[in-house]
Design a protein around this motif. Structure first.
Motif, mmCIF file in Angstrom:
data_model
loop_
_atom_site.group_PDB
_atom_site.id
_atom_site.type_symbol
_atom_site.label_atom_id
_atom_site.label_comp_id
_atom_site.label_asym_id
_atom_site.label_seq_id
_atom_site.Cartn_x
_atom_site.Cartn_y
_atom_site.Cartn_z
ATOM 1 N N GLU A 1 0.837 -1.205 0.000
ATOM 2 C CA GLU A 1 0.000 0.000 0.000
ATOM 3 C C GLU A 1 0.871 1.253 0.000
ATOM 4 O O GLU A 1 0.622 2.197 -0.761
ATOM 5 C CB GLU A 1 -0.911 -0.008 1.227
ATOM 6 C CG GLU A 1 -1.607 1.315 1.532
ATOM 7 C CD GLU A 1 -2.627 1.707 0.492
ATOM 8 O OE1 GLU A 1 -2.963 2.916 0.439
ATOM 9 O OE2 GLU A 1 -3.091 0.829 -0.257
ATOM 10 N N ALA A 2 1.916 1.278 0.843
ATOM 11 C CA ALA A 2 2.790 2.454 0.926
ATOM 12 C C ALA A 2 3.524 2.680 -0.387
ATOM 13 O O ALA A 2 3.636 3.821 -0.862
ATOM 14 C CB ALA A 2 3.787 2.279 2.071
ATOM 15 N N GLY B 1 4.155 5.730 -5.425
ATOM 16 C CA GLY B 1 4.635 5.478 -6.778
ATOM 17 C C GLY B 1 5.966 4.762 -6.824
ATOM 18 O O GLY B 1 6.688 4.846 -7.827
ATOM 19 N N LEU B 2 6.321 4.039 -5.753
ATOM 20 C CA LEU B 2 7.584 3.306 -5.723
ATOM 21 C C LEU B 2 7.417 1.966 -6.430
ATOM 22 O O LEU B 2 6.363 1.331 -6.356
ATOM 23 C CB LEU B 2 8.030 3.070 -4.280
ATOM 24 C CG LEU B 2 8.278 4.326 -3.434
ATOM 25 C CD1 LEU B 2 8.677 3.923 -2.013
ATOM 26 C CD2 LEU B 2 9.360 5.192 -4.062
ATOM 27 N N ASP B 3 8.471 1.522 -7.105
ATOM 28 C CA ASP B 3 8.435 0.263 -7.832
ATOM 29 C C ASP B 3 8.736 -0.882 -6.866
ATOM 30 O O ASP B 3 9.838 -0.972 -6.325
ATOM 31 C CB ASP B 3 9.459 0.277 -8.965
ATOM 32 C CG ASP B 3 9.422 -1.004 -9.792
ATOM 33 O OD1 ASP B 3 8.433 -1.763 -9.643
ATOM 34 O OD2 ASP B 3 10.365 -1.242 -10.569
ATOM 35 N N ALA B 4 7.750 -1.737 -6.660
ATOM 36 C CA ALA B 4 7.936 -2.895 -5.779
ATOM 37 C C ALA B 4 8.151 -4.166 -6.580
ATOM 38 O O ALA B 4 8.109 -5.267 -6.020
ATOM 39 C CB ALA B 4 6.725 -3.052 -4.870
ATOM 40 N N LEU C 1 -13.395 -1.490 -2.277
ATOM 41 C CA LEU C 1 -12.120 -0.792 -2.161
ATOM 42 C C LEU C 1 -11.167 -1.137 -3.305
ATOM 43 O O LEU C 1 -10.334 -0.304 -3.689
ATOM 44 C CB LEU C 1 -11.461 -1.129 -0.817
ATOM 45 C CG LEU C 1 -12.181 -0.622 0.431
ATOM 46 C CD1 LEU C 1 -11.378 -0.956 1.685
ATOM 47 C CD2 LEU C 1 -12.423 0.884 0.349
ATOM 48 N N TYR C 2 -11.291 -2.335 -3.840
ATOM 49 C CA TYR C 2 -10.407 -2.762 -4.929
ATOM 50 C C TYR C 2 -10.450 -1.776 -6.099
ATOM 51 O O TYR C 2 -9.413 -1.475 -6.711
ATOM 52 C CB TYR C 2 -10.818 -4.153 -5.396
ATOM 53 C CG TYR C 2 -10.005 -4.702 -6.554
ATOM 54 C CD1 TYR C 2 -8.839 -5.416 -6.329
ATOM 55 C CD2 TYR C 2 -10.420 -4.511 -7.871
ATOM 56 C CE1 TYR C 2 -8.096 -5.932 -7.385
ATOM 57 C CE2 TYR C 2 -9.681 -5.014 -8.930
ATOM 58 C CZ TYR C 2 -8.523 -5.716 -8.691
ATOM 59 O OH TYR C 2 -7.786 -6.218 -9.744
ATOM 60 N N PRO D 1 -4.457 1.713 -6.667
ATOM 61 C CA PRO D 1 -3.580 1.856 -7.837
ATOM 62 C C PRO D 1 -3.393 0.514 -8.547
ATOM 63 O O PRO D 1 -3.527 -0.548 -7.938
ATOM 64 C CB PRO D 1 -2.257 2.347 -7.229
ATOM 65 C CG PRO D 1 -2.620 2.905 -5.893
ATOM 66 C CD PRO D 1 -3.800 2.111 -5.414
ATOM 67 N N GLU D 2 -3.050 0.560 -9.807
ATOM 68 C CA GLU D 2 -2.937 -0.653 -10.610
ATOM 69 C C GLU D 2 -1.913 -1.629 -10.035
ATOM 70 O O GLU D 2 -2.118 -2.848 -10.055
ATOM 71 C CB GLU D 2 -2.561 -0.288 -12.051
ATOM 72 C CG GLU D 2 -2.683 -1.428 -13.043
ATOM 73 C CD GLU D 2 -4.112 -1.945 -13.165
ATOM 74 O OE1 GLU D 2 -4.265 -3.148 -13.479
ATOM 75 O OE2 GLU D 2 -5.053 -1.167 -12.950
#
Length: 460
Positions: free
Chosen positions: A287-288, A293-296, A386-387, A391-392
């Motif tokens: 979620e964070a 916008g961080l790439d996980a 909520l889904y 974000p994508e």
């Protein structure tokens, strides 16, 4: 939602209806209940007979649930007992339908072999114009019969047979005999194969409803209360001692504790606390990362650890609290104080074993919305809502996780998270037999110095 449907996470386990005979029976029942019919030649139904495809066709997804109460149902097969209940407005509806089908499986199997069974979950409330009307819901009665009235006619025939057996002059009553013969042509031999439905009345003191922004009603506990997830002020006066809003965390925590409805995960018998905490922390990191916008990457634990390192001091407080609790569980670290005002508090709890377990876990899922696995298992209506707002990247991670980690072993995952399912053996207690004798209060560090123990001491 297409991703969820493709992975079997939405509209899964529905019953396919594609034979002309079943569609004809469905239409007869649908016409009887709502005055409508479907022209579809193939669709899927849930445990109540509701079909999302038929709902789209009719432009009315409440076609079997007018006003959102007194849910109607259409049974084409006893196999529907394993299907989900879609668009649920009350938490008890599916369990009542399943219990009704299981209690009458032999009779329903016989009836649905030749006709559809149509009915309703009936109470004395037909509209919910005000929140106070929710408290008029005390009992649900399942009213059911085939479209050909086989159950009612079988009861009538049984009454006529009783008259024939007890009246001295019945052998000479040609009208009575003719009535019995006529009814027997439709019902069969009810003396050898009685057509009766049992287990049709269900007490409903505790439930969740989607109405009025979502309300949890607990009336069977020692300290009754209602918990509102929407606008508390909009509910007005309610006929119950306590009404709490979602923001009243202290009051909700005290309510759950006073009634013995929750237990800390790290104390729960059989719970793999370390694994559960790690997974909750992963969900929080996803979620964070998505929010910033961080790439996980693919969301592996190694990639999520890299995200945690990049966030550093900006890690969410929920993550930091659960990490401290994990250090206590696995590395002997200091015990963290997590009181009910802390955003991580409800993430550290699960429902205690008992008849309210599923309802309490549903409430906890709503109070800890970053734990997407618990939300998906315990509160699908909230999950799907909520889904659509995520974000994508988070959508992709959650869908992949649930497909690969949860779908493979649903029963095992649920047992690990929430404990064993309740026993269905009437000779046992509702949660297994023999019911254990009350245990003395544990005297481990959690009770002596932990946050839950500290909360209890302060309240004393």
């Amino acid at each position: 939602m297409k991703r969820l449907i493709e992975k079997g996470l939405m509209f899964g386990n529905l019953i396919r209806v594609d034979s002309p005979a079943l569609i004809e029976r469905y239409n007869r029942a649908l016409k009887q209940l709502s005055g409508k019919t479907t022209a579809l030649t193939e669709f899927h139904i849930d445990i109540s007979g509701y079909s999302p495809e038929v709902g789209d066709e009719l432009g009315d997804h409440l076609y079997l649930n007018p006003n959102g109460c007194n849910r109607q149902f259409i049974l084409l097969s006893t196999e529907q007992k394993s299907a989900p209940l879609l668009a649920a407005k009350f938490s008890m509806s599916r369990s009542i339908l399943r219990e009704f089908i299981e209690a009458n499986e032999a009779q329903l199997f016989s009836l649905t072999a030749r006709d559809a069974v149509a009915g309703e979950l009936e109470d004395t409330v037909y509209e919910l114009s005000t929140p106070a009307r929710l408290f008029d819901i005390q009992r649900m009665v399942v009213v059911a019969d085939t479209t050909g009235n086989h159950v009612a006619e079988a009861e009538k025939l049984a009454g006529l047979i009783e008259q024939f057996r007890t009246r001295p002059d019945a052998w000479y009553d040609d009208v009575l005999i003719a009535q019995m013969i006529d009814l027997a042509k439709k019902t069969g031999d009810v003396t050898r194969n009685p057509v009766t439905l049992r287990s049709t009345a269900f007490e409903t003191p505790d439930f969740w409803t989607a109405h009025f922004g979502g309300v949890y009603v607990f009336r069977s506990v020692a300290h009754p209360a209602a918990i509102c997830m929407g606008d508390r002020s909009a509910l007005g006066a309610l006929p119950i001692a306590h009404v709490f809003g979602a923001a009243q965390r202290n009051e909700i925590a005290k309510f759950l504790e006073l009634n013995g409805l929750v237990e800390p995960i790290v104390q729960a018998q059989g719970a793999q606390a370390g694994a559960i905490l790690r997974q909750k922390m992963d969900f929080i990191l996803v979620e964070a990362a998505a929010a910033l916008g961080l790439d996980a990457g693919a969301g592996s634990r190694r990639e999520l650890r890299a995200v945690a390192q990049r966030l550093g001091a900006d890690l969410p407080p929920e993550f930091q609290a659960l990490a401290a609790l994990l250090r206590w569980v696995e590395a002997g670290g200091p015990w963290p104080r997590i009181d009910s005002q802390h955003p991580a508090y409800f993430y550290t709890l699960r429902a205690a074993q008992g008849p309210l377990r599923d309802l309490v876990n549903m409430l906890l899922a709503e109070l800890s919305p970053l734990d997407v696995r618990q939300m998906f298992i315990c509160h699908k209506e909230l999950f799907y809502r909520l889904y659509t707002t995520w974000p994508e990247a988070k959508k992709a991670y959650v869908a992949d996780f649930l497909e690969k980690e949860y779908q493979i072993d649903k029963a095992g995952a649920r047992a690990a998270l929430f404990g064993d399912e309740p026993s269905m053996n009437e000779a046992e207690g509702p949660w297994g037999a023999p019911r254990p004798a009350p245990r003395p209060a544990p005297r481990d560090p959690v009770d002596l110095v932990g946050p839950w123990g500290a909360v209890r001491k302060e309240r004393r």
